[in-house]
Design a protein around this motif. Structure first.
Motif, PDB file in Angstrom:
ATOM      1  N   UNK A   7       0.812  -1.174  -0.036  1.00 33.58           N
ATOM      2  CA  UNK A   7       0.044   0.050  -0.163  1.00 33.58           C
ATOM      3  C   UNK A   7       0.829   1.317  -0.126  1.00 33.58           C
ATOM      4  N   UNK A   8       2.059   1.101   0.798  1.00 32.81           N
ATOM      5  CA  UNK A   8       2.790   2.335   0.921  1.00 32.81           C
ATOM      6  C   UNK A   8       3.740   2.542  -0.675  1.00 32.81           C
ATOM      7  N   UNK A   9       3.861   1.659  -1.298  1.00 34.54           N
ATOM      8  CA  UNK A   9       4.429   1.523  -2.477  1.00 34.54           C
ATOM      9  C   UNK A   9       3.268   2.306  -3.517  1.00 34.54           C
ATOM     10  N   UNK A  10       2.224   1.807  -3.346  1.00 35.82           N
ATOM     11  CA  UNK A  10       1.025   2.269  -4.391  1.00 35.82           C
ATOM     12  C   UNK A  10       0.790   3.584  -4.087  1.00 35.82           C
ATOM     13  N   UNK A  11       0.643   3.892  -2.819  1.00 34.12           N
ATOM     14  CA  UNK A  11       0.152   5.298  -2.609  1.00 34.12           C
ATOM     15  C   UNK A  11       1.499   6.408  -2.752  1.00 34.12           C
ATOM     16  N   UNK A  12       2.974   6.091  -2.742  1.00 39.16           N
ATOM     17  CA  UNK A  12       3.777   6.733  -2.876  1.00 39.16           C
ATOM     18  C   UNK A  12       4.612   6.796  -4.455  1.00 39.16           C
ATOM     19  N   UNK A  13       5.410   5.835  -4.575  1.00 41.18           N
ATOM     20  CA  UNK A  13       6.114   5.835  -5.675  1.00 41.18           C
ATOM     21  C   UNK A  13       5.216   5.635  -7.025  1.00 41.18           C
ATOM     22  N   UNK A  14       4.391   4.854  -6.758  1.00 44.39           N
ATOM     23  CA  UNK A  14       3.413   4.341  -7.771  1.00 44.39           C
ATOM     24  C   UNK A  14       2.435   5.557  -8.315  1.00 44.39           C
ATOM     25  N   UNK A  15       2.177   6.231  -7.108  1.00 43.77           N
ATOM     26  CA  UNK A  15       0.880   7.255  -7.235  1.00 43.77           C
ATOM     27  C   UNK A  15      -0.354   6.499  -7.877  1.00 43.77           C
ATOM     28  N   UNK A  16      -0.822   5.463  -7.210  1.00 49.17           N
ATOM     29  CA  UNK A  16      -1.993   4.986  -7.496  1.00 49.17           C
ATOM     30  C   UNK A  16      -2.877   4.650  -6.115  1.00 49.17           C
ATOM     31  N   UNK A  17      -3.464   5.719  -5.815  1.00 47.17           N
ATOM     32  CA  UNK A  17      -4.135   5.886  -4.394  1.00 47.17           C
ATOM     33  C   UNK A  17      -5.422   4.992  -4.646  1.00 47.17           C
ATOM     34  N   UNK A  18      -6.023   4.795  -5.380  1.00 52.76           N
ATOM     35  CA  UNK A  18      -7.389   3.998  -5.402  1.00 52.76           C
ATOM     36  C   UNK A  18      -6.820   2.579  -5.103  1.00 52.76           C
ATOM     37  N   UNK A  19      -5.433   2.103  -5.623  1.00 49.95           N
ATOM     38  CA  UNK A  19      -5.183   0.550  -5.364  1.00 49.95           C
ATOM     39  C   UNK A  19      -4.566   0.745  -3.977  1.00 49.95           C
ATOM     40  N   UNK A  20      -3.921   1.711  -3.528  1.00 51.81           N
ATOM     41  CA  UNK A  20      -3.503   1.891  -2.047  1.00 51.81           C
ATOM     42  C   UNK A  20      -4.722   1.761  -1.153  1.00 51.81           C
ATOM     43  N   UNK A  21      -6.002   2.286  -1.513  1.00 54.67           N
ATOM     44  CA  UNK A  21      -7.226   2.199  -0.653  1.00 54.67           C
ATOM     45  C   UNK A  21      -7.570   0.998  -0.412  1.00 54.67           C
ATOM     46  N   UNK A  22      -7.593   0.219  -1.498  1.00 53.96           N
ATOM     47  CA  UNK A  22      -8.166  -1.084  -1.659  1.00 53.96           C
ATOM     48  C   UNK A  22      -6.855  -2.167  -0.631  1.00 53.96           C
ATOM     49  N   UNK A  23      -5.807  -1.883  -0.790  1.00 57.14           N
ATOM     50  CA  UNK A  23      -4.766  -2.676  -0.140  1.00 57.14           C
ATOM     51  C   UNK A  23      -4.681  -2.336   1.275  1.00 57.14           C
TER      52      UNK A  23
END
Length: 185
Positions: free
Chosen positions: A36-52
């Protein structure tokens, strides 16, 4: 970011699959937080991070680890804010606040700080300040500054408490007084 972050995500996903097959629930929860941290940070995919982060909070809840549930909820709220879902973030922070009632006061202060920021971003400055003030008070109950009185400071003096050792805050005895920094040399 780019290919390196995608490779890390792929490795984390493979690890999560393995840990799930082995029923290593604590490793699954930790891996979800990293993903989730990777998705929210470096990948800039907050919706994926929300699910994770939602899955991570549920995993920690199943393990009965309140501190980790609160941490996952705070990360989830941050991802929701990043995704522009402010009302959902506020609800998540309030869940974290309810869950943190029996935790360390400093952990509760982190939750209150995030709640204050969310309220302020929603335009409710009064509630934002209320939560921010409570968060600050939890870290330094006696305040950041103190006013000193006594024969050396008949009109009072101000001291930054975090810069003073505890024994300096109350003193009886001799003292050397300087009018300026130059007087000390």
């Amino acid at each position: 970011s780019g290919p390196a972050a995608a490779a890390v995500q792929q490795a984390l996903s493979a690890s999560l699959d393995l840990w799930r097959r082995l029923d290593e629930r604590d490793l699954v929860a930790q891996g979800l937080i990293r993903l989730g941290r990777l998705q929210a940070g470096r990948l800039q995919r907050p919706l994926d991070a929300v699910r994770t982060f939602t899955e991570a909070a549920a995993a920690y809840e199943a393990l009965g680890l309140d501190v980790d549930v609160v941490d996952a909820l705070l990360l989830l709220g941050g991802a929701q804010r990043q995704a522009g879902a402010m009302r959902e973030a506020l609800d998540t922070y309030e869940r974290a606040q309810a869950r943190s009632a029996n935790l360390d006061p400093r952990m509760r202060a982190v939750v209150e700080s995030d709640l204050g920021r969310a309220f302020a971003e929603l335009g409710d400055a009064e509630r934002g300040v209320e939560y921010a003030t409570r968060a600050i008070a939890a870290f330094k109950a006696e305040g950041a500054m103190a006013v000193l009185h006594g024969n050396l400071a008949p009109r009072g003096a101000v001291i930054k408490q975090s810069a003073a050792s505890p024994k300096l805050l109350q003193h009886t005895g001799r003292a050397v007084v300087f009018e300026s920094v130059e007087d000390m040399t």
